[in-house]
Design an enzyme around this catalytic site. Structure first.
Site, mmCIF file in Angstrom:
data_model
loop_
_atom_site.group_PDB
_atom_site.id
_atom_site.type_symbol
_atom_site.label_atom_id
_atom_site.label_comp_id
_atom_site.label_asym_id
_atom_site.label_seq_id
_atom_site.Cartn_x
_atom_site.Cartn_y
_atom_site.Cartn_z
ATOM 1 N N GLN A 1 6.175 1.010 -4.284
ATOM 2 C CA GLN A 1 5.598 0.641 -2.996
ATOM 3 C C GLN A 1 6.684 0.372 -1.971
ATOM 4 O OE1 GLN A 1 2.122 0.391 -2.051
ATOM 5 N NE2 GLN A 1 3.234 0.484 -0.108
ATOM 6 N N HIS B 1 7.324 -4.182 -7.792
ATOM 7 C CA HIS B 1 6.561 -3.009 -7.357
ATOM 8 C C HIS B 1 7.491 -2.094 -6.553
ATOM 9 C CE1 HIS B 1 3.284 -0.485 -6.615
ATOM 10 N NE2 HIS B 1 2.491 -1.249 -5.898
ATOM 11 N N ASP C 1 0.291 -9.260 1.454
ATOM 12 C CA ASP C 1 -0.470 -8.724 0.328
ATOM 13 C C ASP C 1 -1.687 -9.615 0.142
ATOM 14 O OD1 ASP C 1 -1.215 -7.225 -1.866
ATOM 15 O OD2 ASP C 1 0.501 -7.787 -3.120
ATOM 16 N N CYS D 1 0.311 -3.293 1.456
ATOM 17 C CA CYS D 1 0.308 -2.286 0.384
ATOM 18 C C CYS D 1 -1.098 -1.843 -0.015
ATOM 19 C CB CYS D 1 1.071 -2.799 -0.831
ATOM 20 S SG CYS D 1 0.438 -4.336 -1.537
ATOM 21 N N ARG E 1 3.419 6.848 -0.179
ATOM 22 C CA ARG E 1 3.524 6.719 -1.630
ATOM 23 C C ARG E 1 3.682 8.107 -2.255
ATOM 24 N NH1 ARG E 1 1.441 2.298 -4.391
ATOM 25 N NH2 ARG E 1 2.286 3.342 -6.239
ATOM 26 N N ARG F 1 1.904 1.429 -15.255
ATOM 27 C CA ARG F 1 1.408 0.335 -14.400
ATOM 28 C C ARG F 1 0.829 -0.702 -15.353
ATOM 29 N NH1 ARG F 1 -0.260 -0.178 -8.897
ATOM 30 N NH2 ARG F 1 -1.990 -1.612 -8.613
#
Length: 303
Positions: free
Chosen positions: A134, A131, A219, A259, A287, A104
């Site tokens: 996700q 991403h 987001d 998310c 996830r 990450r």
């Protein structure tokens, strides 16, 4: 057999993505039924975090434990990555000691350079550009709640960021349409929109984006590393809040996803997560299941 990586959704074929999603649903059912399944006994996941996270760390670490394996958490303080040692050298060393790696980080080229020099599968746990993990969770959640992705319309409201980019890739791979509404100056990369014009359309307002949509996603307005822009972004994004009134303009069976973490009163209204159309808690849990399926697939493909 060549080592397989998962840096964007384009690294898998549409059939492979559906295999992972269907397996995630199966693994979730197995866990809920108390089935003990430990294919990763003796296997180690190296987790490299240059950006902090709650859901990414917990889901990957818990997933490895449930599979009978273990995970090593490496923060920027724990590695030489970014402190003088080339990414390529870190990849050569770490990949000789673990069985799979999740990173990450910030710049997408960091994970590309790491993967190019890794002996083991590398998973993108988030970069500034993409991403994909996700998206696996989001797609699994939609399938569980509403069935097939094919021919559906999804709306993205807010920043044209890494999540938006990955949604565009998902639309291309799995046969749905994206309607995207962003403030001027915060749109996705024009080249990306040009390349995927067959499945992604930039519209003018949030209301245009949700028109007929079966899923509405958003987001935070200010992501990690953008704190200096926070006051500007709040003003520019003010008309891009997702709330029950906006949801009412979508398809009657629309669901809402985020998310997380969410900033109530900004990109969503104070009551949006309590709306019956919000499926964010299932999305967050998935996830775990989607990434377990992903790791299982990559390990099998890279033997």
């Amino acid at each position: 057999m060549a080592v397989r990586h998962f840096l964007t959704l384009l690294d898998f074929t549409p059939q492979e993505l559906m295999t992972v999603l269907n397996r995630a649903i199966e693994l979730k059912k197995m866990r809920n039924e108390g089935v003990v399944y430990e294919p990763f006994r003796g296997k180690v996941l190296g987790m490299i975090f240059e950006k902090s996270s709650t859901r990414t760390r917990v889901s990957f670490e818990a997933g490895m434990a449930q599979f009978g394996g273990s995970a090593i958490f490496l923060s920027p303080r724990d590695t030489q990555l970014g402190r003088g040692e080339p990414v390529e050298d870190s990849a050569r060393v770490i990949s000789r000691m673990v069985d799979i790696v999740m990173i990450r980080t910030f710049a997408h080229d960091i994970i590309e350079r790491f993967a190019a020099n890794s002996r083991v599968p590398v998973i993108n746990g988030l970069t500034d550009d993409h991403h994909p993990c996700q998206l696996l969770a989001d797609l699994q959640t939609f399938i569980e709640h509403r069935g097939s992705l094919q021919g559906k319309t999804f709306a993205w409201v807010g920043d044209g960021n890494n999540m938006c980019n990955s949604y565009i890739h998902a639309a291309h791979q799995l046969g749905f349409q994206m309607q995207i509404a962003c403030p001027y100056g915060f749109e996705p990369d024009p080249e990306l929109l040009r390349q995927y014009a067959h499945c992604a359309t930039l519209v003018k307002t949030a209301e245009d984006a949700v028109d007929g949509a079966h899923l509405i996603a958003t987001d935070v307005w200010t992501s990690m590393g953008q704190e200096a822009e926070q006051s500007i972004r709040k003003r520019r994004f003010a008309t891009y809040q997702v709330n029950p009134r906006l949801m009412d303009l979508a398809s009657p069976d629309a669901v809402f996803m985020h998310c997380l973490p969410a900033h109530r009163g900004e990109e969503i209204s104070e009551d949006m997560l309590d709306d019956p159309r919000a499926v964010v808690w299932d999305e967050a849990e998935n996830r775990l299941h989607a990434q377990k399926a992903l790791m299982e697939f990559l390990m099998a493909e890279s033997r």
